[in-house]
Design an enzyme around this catalytic site. Sequence first.
Site, PDB file in Angstrom:
ATOM      1  N   ASN A 162      -9.466   6.782 -18.948  1.00 24.80           N
ATOM      2  CA  ASN A 162     -10.399   6.583 -17.840  1.00 24.80           C
ATOM      3  C   ASN A 162      -9.584   6.556 -16.551  1.00 24.80           C
ATOM      4  O   ASN A 162      -8.859   5.602 -16.300  1.00 24.80           O
ATOM      5  CB  ASN A 162     -11.137   5.248 -18.057  1.00 24.80           C
ATOM      6  CG  ASN A 162     -12.011   4.872 -16.883  1.00 24.80           C
ATOM      7  OD1 ASN A 162     -12.269   5.688 -15.995  1.00 24.80           O
ATOM      8  ND2 ASN A 162     -12.470   3.629 -16.869  1.00 24.80           N
ATOM      9  N   TRP A 163      -9.715   7.623 -15.759  1.00 24.02           N
ATOM     10  CA  TRP A 163      -8.876   7.719 -14.556  1.00 24.02           C
ATOM     11  C   TRP A 163      -9.446   6.887 -13.401  1.00 24.02           C
ATOM     12  O   TRP A 163      -8.835   6.814 -12.341  1.00 24.02           O
ATOM     13  CB  TRP A 163      -8.729   9.192 -14.138  1.00 24.02           C
ATOM     14  CG  TRP A 163      -7.917  10.012 -15.108  1.00 24.02           C
ATOM     15  CD1 TRP A 163      -7.370   9.593 -16.288  1.00 24.02           C
ATOM     16  CD2 TRP A 163      -7.551  11.394 -14.968  1.00 24.02           C
ATOM     17  NE1 TRP A 163      -6.699  10.628 -16.905  1.00 24.02           N
ATOM     18  CE2 TRP A 163      -6.790  11.750 -16.113  1.00 24.02           C
ATOM     19  CE3 TRP A 163      -7.791  12.370 -14.004  1.00 24.02           C
ATOM     20  CZ2 TRP A 163      -6.279  13.029 -16.303  1.00 24.02           C
ATOM     21  CZ3 TRP A 163      -7.281  13.650 -14.199  1.00 24.02           C
ATOM     22  CH2 TRP A 163      -6.528  13.974 -15.335  1.00 24.02           C
ATOM     23  N   LYS A 164     -10.607   6.315 -13.587  1.00 27.28           N
ATOM     24  CA  LYS A 164     -11.242   5.472 -12.546  1.00 27.28           C
ATOM     25  C   LYS A 164     -11.205   6.194 -11.198  1.00 27.28           C
ATOM     26  O   LYS A 164     -11.340   7.397 -11.145  1.00 27.28           O
ATOM     27  CB  LYS A 164     -10.555   4.108 -12.477  1.00 27.28           C
ATOM     28  CG  LYS A 164     -10.476   3.421 -13.832  1.00 27.28           C
ATOM     29  CD  LYS A 164     -10.155   1.961 -13.693  1.00 27.28           C
ATOM     30  CE  LYS A 164      -9.865   1.385 -15.058  1.00 27.28           C
ATOM     31  NZ  LYS A 164      -9.845  -0.056 -15.089  1.00 27.28           N
ATOM     32  N   HIS A 170     -19.273   0.554 -18.596  1.00 26.28           N
ATOM     33  CA  HIS A 170     -17.935   0.009 -18.318  1.00 26.28           C
ATOM     34  C   HIS A 170     -18.092  -1.328 -17.583  1.00 26.28           C
ATOM     35  O   HIS A 170     -18.995  -1.489 -16.762  1.00 26.28           O
ATOM     36  CB  HIS A 170     -17.135   0.998 -17.471  1.00 26.28           C
ATOM     37  CG  HIS A 170     -15.687   0.639 -17.391  1.00 26.28           C
ATOM     38  ND1 HIS A 170     -15.226  -0.330 -16.527  1.00 26.28           N
ATOM     39  CD2 HIS A 170     -14.607   1.082 -18.084  1.00 26.28           C
ATOM     40  CE1 HIS A 170     -13.922  -0.458 -16.683  1.00 26.28           C
ATOM     41  NE2 HIS A 170     -13.517   0.392 -17.628  1.00 26.28           N
ATOM     42  N   GLU A 176     -16.619  -2.562 -15.175  1.00 24.15           N
ATOM     43  CA  GLU A 176     -16.619  -2.460 -13.704  1.00 24.15           C
ATOM     44  C   GLU A 176     -18.002  -2.073 -13.201  1.00 24.15           C
ATOM     45  O   GLU A 176     -18.435  -2.514 -12.139  1.00 24.15           O
ATOM     46  CB  GLU A 176     -15.530  -1.467 -13.250  1.00 24.15           C
ATOM     47  CG  GLU A 176     -14.148  -2.082 -13.393  1.00 24.15           C
ATOM     48  CD  GLU A 176     -13.024  -1.093 -13.666  1.00 24.15           C
ATOM     49  OE1 GLU A 176     -13.200   0.118 -13.433  1.00 24.15           O
ATOM     50  OE2 GLU A 176     -11.958  -1.554 -14.133  1.00 24.15           O
ATOM     51  N   GLU A 213     -14.109  -3.676 -24.900  1.00 21.60           N
ATOM     52  CA  GLU A 213     -13.153  -3.906 -23.826  1.00 21.60           C
ATOM     53  C   GLU A 213     -13.324  -5.326 -23.282  1.00 21.60           C
ATOM     54  O   GLU A 213     -14.192  -5.558 -22.432  1.00 21.60           O
ATOM     55  CB  GLU A 213     -13.375  -2.914 -22.691  1.00 21.60           C
ATOM     56  CG  GLU A 213     -13.223  -1.467 -23.078  1.00 21.60           C
ATOM     57  CD  GLU A 213     -12.811  -0.620 -21.886  1.00 21.60           C
ATOM     58  OE1 GLU A 213     -11.727  -0.043 -21.940  1.00 21.60           O
ATOM     59  OE2 GLU A 213     -13.563  -0.561 -20.897  1.00 21.60           O
ATOM     60  N   GLY A 252      -7.033  -3.914 -16.929  1.00 21.97           N
ATOM     61  CA  GLY A 252      -6.246  -3.803 -15.698  1.00 21.97           C
ATOM     62  C   GLY A 252      -5.434  -5.047 -15.380  1.00 21.97           C
ATOM     63  O   GLY A 252      -4.888  -5.174 -14.285  1.00 21.97           O
ATOM     64  N   SER A 308      -5.661  -2.833 -21.142  1.00 16.85           N
ATOM     65  CA  SER A 308      -4.198  -2.806 -21.004  1.00 16.85           C
ATOM     66  C   SER A 308      -3.486  -2.202 -22.218  1.00 16.85           C
ATOM     67  O   SER A 308      -2.433  -2.701 -22.639  1.00 16.85           O
ATOM     68  CB  SER A 308      -3.667  -4.208 -20.693  1.00 16.85           C
ATOM     69  OG  SER A 308      -4.223  -4.675 -19.472  1.00 16.85           O
ATOM     70  N   GLY A 347      -7.028   2.807 -19.333  1.00 18.07           N
ATOM     71  CA  GLY A 347      -7.132   2.983 -17.888  1.00 18.07           C
ATOM     72  C   GLY A 347      -5.775   3.346 -17.308  1.00 18.07           C
ATOM     73  O   GLY A 347      -5.358   4.507 -17.320  1.00 18.07           O
ATOM     74  N   GLY A 348      -5.055   2.335 -16.834  1.00 15.53           N
ATOM     75  CA  GLY A 348      -3.790   2.542 -16.123  1.00 15.53           C
ATOM     76  C   GLY A 348      -2.825   3.503 -16.805  1.00 15.53           C
ATOM     77  O   GLY A 348      -2.273   4.410 -16.155  1.00 15.53           O
TER      78      GLY A 348
HETATM   79  C1  PEP Z   1     -10.446   0.723 -18.672  1.00 17.99           C
HETATM   80  O1  PEP Z   1     -10.543   1.110 -17.534  1.00 17.99           O
HETATM   81  O2  PEP Z   1     -11.369   0.954 -19.460  1.00 17.99           O
HETATM   82  C2  PEP Z   1      -9.229   0.018 -19.082  1.00 17.99           C
HETATM   83  C3  PEP Z   1      -9.161  -0.440 -20.297  1.00 17.99           C
HETATM   84  O3  PEP Z   1      -8.236  -0.137 -18.146  1.00 17.99           O
HETATM   85  P1  PEP Z   1      -6.723  -0.633 -18.416  1.00 17.99           P
HETATM   86  O4  PEP Z   1      -6.188   0.168 -19.581  1.00 17.99           O
HETATM   87  O5  PEP Z   1      -5.983  -0.335 -17.149  1.00 17.99           O
HETATM   88  O6  PEP Z   1      -6.781  -2.078 -18.737  1.00 17.99           O
END
Ligand code: PEP
Length: 252
Positions: free
Chosen positions: A9-11, A95, A97, A167, A173, A213, A234-235
């Site tokens: 997920n590039w957000k 998600h 967010e 999640e 994050g 993460s 994500g990251g």
């Molecule tokens: C996400 O955006 O779904 C996520 C899990 O982010 P991260 O891996 O950065 O925690």
Amino acid sequence: MRKPFIAGNWKLHKTIGEALDLAGALKQEVAGIDDIDIVIAPVYTSLAKVADVLVGSNISVAGQNCYPAASGAFTGEVSPTLLKDAGCRYCIVGHSERRQLFGETDAFINQKIKVLIEAGLRAIFCIGETLEERESDQMYEVLTTQVREGLKGISAEDMQHLVVAYEPVWAIGTGKTATDQEAEEAHAFIRGLLQGLYDEDLAEATRILYGGSVKPDNVDGLMAQQDIDGTLVGGASLKAADFARITRFKRG
Ligand code: PEP
């Protein structure tokens, strides 16, 4: 056997040029991996171009969100039909967010899943508890509501077009990953919920991803768990080498 599923997920990151560079690098890094599903979710503005670059590759493209209507007077929104037109096969829904920053409810997420599947896309359906909910012993209740309400009216047949992503919000994050055991416990619980809502065969066939993460150095332990079938990243999906390493998690 559930086919592993690794999604990035590039957000809200990457210009079109940067997205094309990352997609191109990733395409090379994961070339030849054909026994897992690999998906990336760029921002809307680069979706179509990234999808073009990945045609014929082993990487599919996902939208990060959608609006539950095919078209209409919904300024600023994007429909599943348009995501499909841009080259997407998948879309992330629910998600944390979106739930937390944009007030999305379980009922709204449920509508999105229905419209997505109707449009011929596959849903990556995210659920997860906050730290406060976990610490006040509400985690299982929260997950139960999210699953029950999010999947309301989704038939067993439609469930073939959906993967669940667990999640925990406190792990997204933050650099704090759930331990392998914490994640496995939640996944086994979610699989049990699916068994209750549908049946054992469907619960056994549905892929449940872990997100929060995930990094090259913790993916192997997570993926070794019985009920963890993949990851939503994500990251670490913003660097081709890191994401590629995640797709090459160690098989048990
Ligand atoms: C996400 O955006 O779904 C996520 C899990 O982010 P991260 O891996 O950065 O925690």
